[in-house]
Design a protein around this motif. Structure first.
Motif, short mmCIF file in Angstrom:
data_model
loop_
_atom_site.label_atom_id
_atom_site.label_comp_id
_atom_site.label_asym_id
_atom_site.label_seq_id
_atom_site.Cartn_x
_atom_site.Cartn_y
_atom_site.Cartn_z
N PHE A 118 0.83 -1.20 0.00
CA PHE A 118 0.00 0.00 0.00
C PHE A 118 0.87 1.26 0.00
CE2 PHE A 118 -2.03 3.47 2.38
CZ PHE A 118 -3.14 3.70 1.58
N LEU A 119 1.90 1.28 0.86
CA LEU A 119 2.79 2.44 0.92
C LEU A 119 3.54 2.62 -0.40
CD1 LEU A 119 4.12 4.72 2.51
CD2 LEU A 119 5.81 3.06 3.35
N SER A 120 3.97 1.52 -0.98
CA SER A 120 4.69 1.58 -2.26
C SER A 120 3.79 2.12 -3.37
CB SER A 120 5.23 0.20 -2.63
OG SER A 120 6.07 -0.30 -1.62
N THR A 121 2.54 1.65 -3.38
CA THR A 121 1.58 2.12 -4.38
C THR A 121 1.29 3.60 -4.19
OG1 THR A 121 0.56 -0.07 -4.48
CG2 THR A 121 -0.72 1.76 -5.35
N LEU A 122 1.16 4.03 -2.94
CA LEU A 122 0.90 5.44 -2.64
C LEU A 122 2.06 6.32 -3.12
CD1 LEU A 122 -0.81 7.64 -1.27
CD2 LEU A 122 0.40 7.13 0.87
N ASN A 175 1.95 6.63 -6.88
CA ASN A 175 0.90 7.54 -7.35
C ASN A 175 1.28 9.00 -7.12
OD1 ASN A 175 -1.74 6.30 -8.43
ND2 ASN A 175 -1.20 4.93 -6.77
N LEU A 176 1.97 9.27 -6.02
CA LEU A 176 2.43 10.64 -5.76
C LEU A 176 3.45 11.07 -6.81
CD1 LEU A 176 2.76 10.63 -1.85
CD2 LEU A 176 1.02 11.78 -3.23
N PHE A 177 4.35 10.16 -7.16
CA PHE A 177 5.33 10.46 -8.21
C PHE A 177 4.64 10.60 -9.57
CE2 PHE A 177 8.62 9.52 -5.18
CZ PHE A 177 9.73 10.21 -5.65
N GLN A 178 3.55 9.85 -9.76
CA GLN A 178 2.79 9.96 -11.00
C GLN A 178 2.20 11.36 -11.14
OE1 GLN A 178 -0.70 7.46 -11.14
NE2 GLN A 178 -0.74 7.41 -13.37
N LEU A 179 1.61 11.87 -10.06
CA LEU A 179 1.06 13.23 -10.09
C LEU A 179 2.16 14.27 -10.26
CD1 LEU A 179 -1.67 13.10 -7.29
CD2 LEU A 179 -2.04 13.45 -9.73
N ILE A 224 14.22 -0.83 -5.47
CA ILE A 224 13.03 -1.12 -6.29
C ILE A 224 12.09 0.08 -6.32
CG2 ILE A 224 10.95 -2.55 -6.46
CD1 ILE A 224 12.65 -4.83 -5.19
N ILE A 225 11.80 0.63 -5.14
CA ILE A 225 10.89 1.77 -5.06
C ILE A 225 11.48 2.98 -5.77
CG2 ILE A 225 9.78 3.40 -3.49
CD1 ILE A 225 9.51 1.11 -1.49
N ALA A 226 12.81 3.16 -5.65
CA ALA A 226 13.46 4.28 -6.33
C ALA A 226 13.35 4.14 -7.84
CB ALA A 226 14.93 4.36 -5.90
N CYS A 227 13.61 2.93 -8.36
CA CYS A 227 13.52 2.70 -9.81
C CYS A 227 12.10 2.91 -10.31
CB CYS A 227 13.99 1.28 -10.14
SG CYS A 227 15.78 1.04 -10.01
N PHE A 228 11.13 2.40 -9.55
CA PHE A 228 9.74 2.57 -9.98
C PHE A 228 9.29 4.02 -9.87
CE2 PHE A 228 8.96 -1.97 -10.15
CZ PHE A 228 7.95 -2.05 -11.09
N SER A 229 9.76 4.72 -8.85
CA SER A 229 9.39 6.12 -8.70
C SER A 229 9.92 6.95 -9.86
CB SER A 229 9.91 6.67 -7.37
OG SER A 229 9.31 6.00 -6.28
N ILE A 230 11.18 6.69 -10.25
CA ILE A 230 11.76 7.38 -11.41
C ILE A 230 10.97 7.04 -12.67
CG2 ILE A 230 13.79 7.52 -12.92
CD1 ILE A 230 15.48 7.04 -10.37
#
Length: 440
Positions: A284-288, A291-295, A339-345
């Protein structure tokens, strides 16, 4: 008074802002409609006794409708005008959204979602085309980029609204979640009443006096109309976008969009599944965070759209996207932070460069086939979106996360190659010159 100023060079005025708000509102509705089904499916599945097949079919039904309608509505918009389609789509959003409340079978819901996708395809083909033909060139990229940014906002808001409505409970709450898309659509329908036709389209059809009336009313009698069409007036013919003159641009418009959304739609639709495959504990935190990086990416894309060349934007975006996913293939046993850093980028760049989808195709073609070409590019892009959504979970199950990421990286590298080879430059020139292949 002499007509001395081009529509491309007039200052941004209240009419421009109003049209921009009403048109981006349509993209908000698109994103909301496509996003809201995810939460509703988790609730309606047991009630309608959905099999895995029907889960997938209903989940992708709007995308199927988008694919089926895009080319047709692009052609129709060039044929009968921007305004009729611009109004009809929003009215249909309201009607079909409300009808979802009354479904009792999986087949009924599939048909309504298919029709919603079909209607969204008309908004895709019309909104960006109309806006590109009205906005001055120095503001065109930024304002057109707002279309995709607002789609992202609509998608995220639908998720927030859906989760909020869940707290009201009840077995039938999924009906109200689906119907909720009628609310923004109805507000937008009221706002769009009295919208103007594109003077460029009117001129392309020889309706000079009507074009002058629109220009006089909204821009002033000093604004020229004789420069809105730089070529001899032509009929709208579908085959023209595939002739020797335009086929490379047609291929690029469809392929860069298709290869951009193929990994993006798949991963964003099944992000919790992807994170689970990567052994992320707090999904859930990773998805959140994603989504914040998406916006944030969507906003950043709007800000920089008219500050760098279109060609460099698309090329370097695909390069960074390929690297961000490629690292997950090359790094053995990456930590959660990596992983989260790569996905956020990835999400940040994908969302920002996604704004090109509503800017680039609208600038590449002349007025009489602009919407037809945008519709075709949209249709090709939906193939990518549908394939990504349908095949990603299958690939994860059959091939595993590392090979799946490798395949997606390869797709992004292909997009990079195509962009280097074919991407034209259309920034900060008149719409007529941007669409002139011989001048590029």
């Amino acid at each position: 008074m002499d007509r001395t100023v081009s529509m491309d060079d007039i200052p941004l005025n209240k009419f421009h802002i109003k049209v921009a708000i009403y048109t981006t509102g349509g993209k908000f509705c698109d994103g909301y409609i496509l996003g809201v089904i995810a939460i509703a499916l988790s609730l309606l599945g047991p009630q309608l006794e959905l099999s895995a097949f029907w889960y997938g079919l209903i989940g992708s039904s709007a995308l199927i409708g988008l694919f089926l309608g895009s080319f047709f509505f692009g052609w129709l918009t060039d044929k009968i005008g921007r305004k009729p389609i611009y109004m009809a789509t929003i009215a249909l959003f309201v009607l079909i959204s409300v009808l979802q409340y009354f479904v009792s079978t999986q087949e009924q819901l599939f048909i309504l979602r298919l029709l919603l996708g079909f209607t969204i395809s008309a908004e895709y083909a019309t909104g960006a085309t109309l806006l590109s033909e009205l906005i001055p060139r120095k503001n065109r990229g930024t304002i057109l980029a707002c279309l995709n940014a607002m789609w992202t906002v609509g998608f995220v808001v639908s998720v927030v609204a859906g989760y909020t409505m869940l707290h009201f409970g009840g077995d039938e709450i999924w009906r109200w979640i689906l119907v909720s898309s009628a609310v923004p659509a109805f507000i937008l329908l009221i706002l769009r009443l009295g919208s103007a036709e594109s003077p460029r389209w009117l001129m392309s059809k020889g309706k000079v006096e009507k074009a002058k009336k629109v220009v006089d009313k909204h821009f002033g009698r000093h604004v020229r109309v004789d420069d809105l069409v730089i070529e001899e007036r032509k009929k709208t013919e579908i085959k023209e976008i595939f002739n020797k003159k335009y086929r490379t641009r047609t291929a690029f418009a469809g392929l860069f969009w298709c290869l951009h959304v193929l990994p993006y739609f798949g991963m964003m639709t099944f992000l919790p599944v992807v994170f689970d495959s990567l052994k992320i504990e707090d999904e859930f935190l990773s998805t959140l965070i994603s989504n914040l990086f998406q916006l944030a990416g969507a906003v950043a894309g709007v800000v920089i759209m008219d500050k760098i060349s279109r060609r460099n934007f698309v090329i370097y975006s695909f390069l960074i996207l390929a690297v961000s996913l490629g690292l997950l293939v090359l790094i053995p046993n990456p930590t959660s932070a990596v992983i989260i850093a790569c996905f956020s980028i990835y999400v940040f760049i994908a969302s920002g460069s996604g704004n090109l989808q509503t800017v680039y195709p609208s600038e590449m073609f002349p007025t009489h086939v602009r919407s037809t070409a945008v519709g075709f590019a949209t249709m090709i892009s939906r193939i990518g979106a549908a394939l990504g959504t349908f095949l990603l979970p299958i690939s994860l199950d059959a091939l595993g996360i590392q090979i799946t990421m490798g395949i997606l990286t390869g797709i992004l590298l292909l997009a990079l190659f195509i962009s280097i080879k074919w991407a034209p430059e259309t920034r900060n020139v008149s719409l007529e010159k941007a669409a002139n292949v011989n001048a590029s």
